[in-house]
Design a protein around this motif. Structure first.
Motif, short mmCIF file in Angstrom:
data_model
loop_
_atom_site.label_atom_id
_atom_site.label_comp_id
_atom_site.label_asym_id
_atom_site.label_seq_id
_atom_site.Cartn_x
_atom_site.Cartn_y
_atom_site.Cartn_z
N LEU A 1 9.81 -81.84 23.95
CA LEU A 1 10.21 -83.08 23.27
C LEU A 1 10.66 -84.14 24.27
CD1 LEU A 1 12.03 -81.68 20.13
CD2 LEU A 1 9.74 -82.68 20.28
N GLU A 2 11.37 -83.71 25.32
CA GLU A 2 11.80 -84.65 26.35
C GLU A 2 10.60 -85.23 27.09
OE1 GLU A 2 14.53 -82.44 28.78
OE2 GLU A 2 16.05 -82.41 27.20
N ASP A 3 9.52 -84.44 27.19
CA ASP A 3 8.30 -84.89 27.86
C ASP A 3 7.33 -85.59 26.90
OD1 ASP A 3 9.28 -83.80 30.19
OD2 ASP A 3 8.12 -81.94 30.04
N SER A 4 7.82 -85.96 25.71
CA SER A 4 7.01 -86.64 24.69
C SER A 4 5.78 -85.84 24.28
CB SER A 4 6.60 -88.04 25.18
OG SER A 4 7.73 -88.82 25.41
N LYS A 5 5.96 -84.54 24.15
CA LYS A 5 4.86 -83.65 23.75
C LYS A 5 5.19 -83.03 22.39
CE LYS A 5 3.51 -82.67 28.47
NZ LYS A 5 3.35 -81.66 29.52
N LEU B 1 12.24 -78.83 15.25
CA LEU B 1 10.97 -79.13 14.58
C LEU B 1 11.08 -80.45 13.83
CD1 LEU B 1 8.10 -78.25 13.94
CD2 LEU B 1 9.02 -76.83 12.08
N GLY B 2 12.21 -80.68 13.20
CA GLY B 2 12.44 -81.97 12.55
C GLY B 2 12.38 -83.11 13.54
N ASN B 3 12.96 -82.92 14.71
CA ASN B 3 12.92 -83.95 15.74
C ASN B 3 11.49 -84.23 16.20
OD1 ASN B 3 15.68 -84.26 15.69
ND2 ASN B 3 16.05 -83.04 17.52
N ALA B 4 10.70 -83.18 16.30
CA ALA B 4 9.30 -83.35 16.71
C ALA B 4 8.54 -84.18 15.68
CB ALA B 4 8.64 -81.99 16.91
#
Length: 89
Positions: free
Chosen positions: A9-13, A39-42
């Protein structure tokens, strides 16, 4: 698992994070509140508020003290302000 998802998530993936969590769940592994929150954050990063909120709700159902509670409140505030029709997508 949790740290791997955070890194993605930090790597925008977000797509990779979602795929990894879907595979993890498909293999019969139990999701805890932290993984549902991530998962919600993604999904939020992908702009899918409905899926984000669904996963935040799952996290809060497991652990009412989860940070997903605050994320859910913020998402509700944003959607109330921005566009109420987003709930129906």
């Amino acid at each position: 698992m949790e740290e791997r998802i955070r890194t993605l998530l930090e790597d925008s993936k977000a797509d990779e994070a979602i795929a990894l969590l879907d595979l993890y769940r498909a293999e019969g592994n139990a999701m805890d509140d932290k993984l549902y929150y991530l998962l919600g954050n993604a999904w939020r990063k992908k702009g899918n508020w409905q899926m984000a909120m669904n996963n935040y709700l799952e996290a809060v159902a497991i652990n009412p003290e989860s940070p997903a509670r605050q994320a859910l409140e913020i998402a509700n505030e944003i959607l109330d302000f921005y566009n109420k029709d987003m709930y129906n997508q």
